[in-house]
Each structure stands twice: as C-alpha cells, then as structure tokens.
Design an enzyme around this catalytic site. Structure first.
Site, PDB file in Angstrom:
ATOM      1  N   HIS A 107       1.170  -1.307   0.059  1.00 22.07           N
ATOM      2  CA  HIS A 107      -0.239  -0.036   0.419  1.00 22.07           C
ATOM      3  C   HIS A 107       1.054   1.334   0.067  1.00 22.07           C
ATOM      4  O   HIS A 107       1.255   1.683  -0.891  1.00 22.07           O
ATOM      5  CB  HIS A 107      -0.560   0.032   1.380  1.00 22.07           C
ATOM      6  N   ILE A 109       3.995   3.478   0.889  1.00 15.35           N
ATOM      7  CA  ILE A 109       5.314   3.838   0.761  1.00 15.35           C
ATOM      8  C   ILE A 109       5.910   5.090   1.054  1.00 15.35           C
ATOM      9  O   ILE A 109       5.573   6.028   1.158  1.00 15.35           O
ATOM     10  CB  ILE A 109       6.372   3.038  -0.333  1.00 15.35           C
ATOM     11  N   ASN A 158      -2.486   2.153   6.551  1.00 12.37           N
ATOM     12  CA  ASN A 158      -2.734   2.980   5.153  1.00 12.37           C
ATOM     13  C   ASN A 158      -1.747   3.500   3.941  1.00 12.37           C
ATOM     14  O   ASN A 158      -1.142   3.450   3.039  1.00 12.37           O
ATOM     15  CB  ASN A 158      -3.660   3.930   5.162  1.00 12.37           C
ATOM     16  N   ASP A 159      -0.968   4.507   5.096  1.00 12.00           N
ATOM     17  CA  ASP A 159      -0.076   4.588   4.540  1.00 12.00           C
ATOM     18  C   ASP A 159       1.263   5.197   5.603  1.00 12.00           C
ATOM     19  O   ASP A 159       1.351   5.335   7.228  1.00 12.00           O
ATOM     20  CB  ASP A 159      -0.047   6.616   3.335  1.00 12.00           C
ATOM     21  N   ASN A 214      -5.954   9.317   6.069  1.00 15.64           N
ATOM     22  CA  ASN A 214      -5.160   8.428   4.756  1.00 15.64           C
ATOM     23  C   ASN A 214      -3.350   9.189   4.263  1.00 15.64           C
ATOM     24  O   ASN A 214      -2.759   8.401   5.338  1.00 15.64           O
ATOM     25  CB  ASN A 214      -5.605   8.713   3.412  1.00 15.64           C
ATOM     26  N   ASP A 259      -5.951  12.533  -0.994  1.00 13.04           N
ATOM     27  CA  ASP A 259      -5.140  10.414  -0.800  1.00 13.04           C
ATOM     28  C   ASP A 259      -4.265  10.305  -0.610  1.00 13.04           C
ATOM     29  O   ASP A 259      -3.344  11.286   0.625  1.00 13.04           O
ATOM     30  CB  ASP A 259      -5.446   9.636  -2.124  1.00 13.04           C
ATOM     31  N   ASN A 260      -2.620  10.159  -1.721  1.00  8.14           N
ATOM     32  CA  ASN A 260      -1.618  10.446  -0.664  1.00  8.14           C
ATOM     33  C   ASN A 260      -0.936  11.759  -1.094  1.00  8.14           C
ATOM     34  O   ASN A 260      -1.128  12.434  -1.996  1.00  8.14           O
ATOM     35  CB  ASN A 260      -0.365   9.483  -1.978  1.00  8.14           C
TER      36      ASN A 260
END
Length: 347
Positions: A107, A109, A158-159, A214, A259-260
């Site tokens: 997921h 990184i 998630n992150d 997230n 999101d990221n």
C-alpha cells in the site's frame, strides 16, 4: 393518529437529511469538467500503482503495484516494488522484488536517504495480516529485505512516512473492525482513525481525530507533518515535537478526497484525489467502469494561509481513482488504485 404522522414525518425528514449529507459530503453533486495542464507523456502498463515517491537528487522514482481489481475478481496476484530511472529519456522501469521470498500486497511507501549510496524503504503491507516491511535500497536499483514489523497497533495501515532510519508515522484508515462501525466511518464520516508514531521500539497514538486517515508526509525543512482525510476533504497540519508527539496547527480545506501526499522541490503539496467518493466506492466494487480523478497542488504558506489549485481533473476516461501525484521537474507521475496502467504527465 396525528402524533404518529408527525413522528413518521420527522423520521422521514431525518433520513432525508442524512442521505443528503452523505451525497453532499462525498462529492456526489460535483460536476466533473475535464482539465489537464500539459499532456500525457507516457502510459506505463503496470496495474494498481497506488503510491509513488520521487528522489529528485538521485533522479529516480520508486513505486508499488498491487492489482486490486484482479483480487476483487477472484484472481489474486502478487504485488511488487519497482524503480523508474527519471534521468533516462525512456523512463526505464526495473522490478526490484520479483526474486524475493516475500508475500507482498503493498500500500503506502516511504523513502529515507541514509547516505549517498543507501536509502531505507518502508512499505505498508496487507499480506499475511498488517505489517510494515523495511528494506535497504542500494544505488537506487538493489533492494534487500531487512525485517517485517508487526504489532497490534498496525491494524488497518494505509500510509506511512519515515523520519529517520528507525522512526516512522503511519495512518490506520479505519478504527472499527465491525460492519456497523465501518459504515459509520465511511458514510457518516465518524472521525476516529488513528495516526501512530513508532520510535523504533514503542508506539504512540499521536492523533485520533480523522475520518479515513490516509496519506501522510513530513516536511523536514519546516518540521510539519501533513495527514490527509479524503472523507473529510481536508489535510491536517501538525507541528512535530521533540518527543515525536504532534501539536495541531491547521486544517487545509481541499474540496476533494485527498489521498497520498507528495512534495515538490518548492515545498508545495501534490495529491492524487477522489472528487466523488461514492463513484470511487462503486468503481472499486466493480459496479462502475471508472471513477473520476483529480490532482491538486497546495501551496501552504503558514497557518491559515494556503491556496489549492486543481491541475488535472478527469471523468475517469484517462485514469480512474487517482491516488498519488509525484512531481519531478516538469513531470507528474500519476498513480491510481485499480487501473491497469499509470500515467506520466508533462507540463
């Protein structure tokens, strides 16, 4: 009879307001008008590239693949870790994890530079339970698995973002495991998700105030930690304290399901985002052929002083469910949750 009618009317009204809230707070009514700064330079045929990060000094990107669509459809495939040579005009891709005896459903990184020849790579992994995999990356093209970190605090990861060779923060994108609790988190926007700090030996919950925590990233120059809440359409800004705990500083209203989070060389935040969360959910379940995508660039200048710019907006025809936008010079590497390819944009 009149009292029953009033009670029934009140119930219908509450339900109607509840449904309206869900639709409004998830971006359902937003009109998607396609927009793109620059052009599509290249499509890379690798599926489920949900997260990408770039080392601009060493001119490479590292990213993960996890074919969620294949798994959803009953054909699970092993995930992978790849690098891309950004100094090569062909943007050559190298698979790093193919020969490893390690089950990977990666997921988020994070990459941490140790010295001129070595990086530490941290990968959130959903295979065999929830874990963080730690690797040594040598000369950008040789990956060695160091260890697997598991703990009861890592339960819906998630992150993550590394702040040293041994320390990192990570987000759990749900708090509850039961169906009712998850429905409340997903649709009511119940804010219970935990952001956790790992100091190399111990875990500390440093925040538990977000709905669907997230993407997370750390700006070392300003000592600021940013955490995305796509369900809340916002990014929370924290100041990092000496003991690793966080001090709330600000909320960035983004207007989209961020999101990221990635930084460019000027410190701007870039996020692949989901402008319509209900469409994304339907797409992820295979009920829609695509889902809209958005890239936002955020110039955060200080407390209460920021701007949010949409640089890319698409109805899903070019790319569905963008999850990351990693900038490199005049390129943007655009990953997504479930497509069979990802994009390189050129400004």
């Amino acid at each position: 009879m009149r009292k029953r009618f009033i009670v029934l009317l009140a119930i219908v009204l509450v339900l109607g307001l509840y449904i309206l809230y869900i639709f409004n707070s998830t971006g359902y009514f937003r009109k998607i008008e396609n927009k793109m700064q620059g052009s599509i330079l290249k499509e890379i045929p690798i599926a489920g590239v949900e997260d990408i990060t770039v080392d601009e000094d060493d001119n490479f990107a590292i990213f993960i693949s996890y074919d969620r669509a294949a798994e959803r459809d009953g054909n699970p495939k092993r995930g992978g870790i790849y690098t891309m040579d950004l100094g090569d005009e062909n943007l050559a891709v190298t698979a790093l994890s193919e020969q490893m005896d390690l089950d990977l459903l990666p997921h988020g990184i994070s990459l941490f530079q140790v010295d001129s020849t070595k990086h530490k790579l941290f990968v959130a992994n959903h295979a065999d339970g929830e874990s963080v995999e730690v690797f040594d990356l040598f000369h950008t093209d040789s990956l060695v698995h160091v260890k697997t970190i598991k703990d009861e605090m890592i339960y819906a990861i998630n992150d993550l973002v590394a702040v040293s060779e041994n320390e990192f923060y990570f987000t759990n994108d749900h708090y509850y495991e039961n169906t009712l609790g998850r429905l409340a988190e997903n649709y009511l926007g119940l804010a219970k998700c935990e952001t956790v700090y790992f100091d190399g030996s111990d875990y500390t919950v440093v925040d538990n105030s977000l709905a669907y925590a997230n993407g997370i990233n750390y700006d070392a120059n300003r000592n600021l930690l940013f955490v995305a809440s796509p369900r809340g359409f916002k990014i929370i800004v924290f100041s990092r304290l000496e003991d690793g705990k966080l001090d709330y500083l600000d909320t960035i209203d983004t207007g989209t399901g961020v999101d990221n989070l990635e930084f460019d060389k000027d410190g701007n935040i870039w996020s692949g985002s989901h402008p319509n969360l209900l469409a994304f959910t339907a797409y992820a379940k295979g009920k829609l052929p695509n889902a809209p995508s958005e890239i936002v660039k955020i110039d955060y200048r200080g407390q209460g002083d920021y701007s949010v710019e949409t640089t890319f907006l698409d109805d899903g025809a070019k790319v569905s469910a963008t999850s990351v936008a990693a900038p490199y010079k005049d390129l943007i590497l655009v990953g997504n949750v479930m497509d069979d390819h990802f994009l390189i944009l050129k400004n």
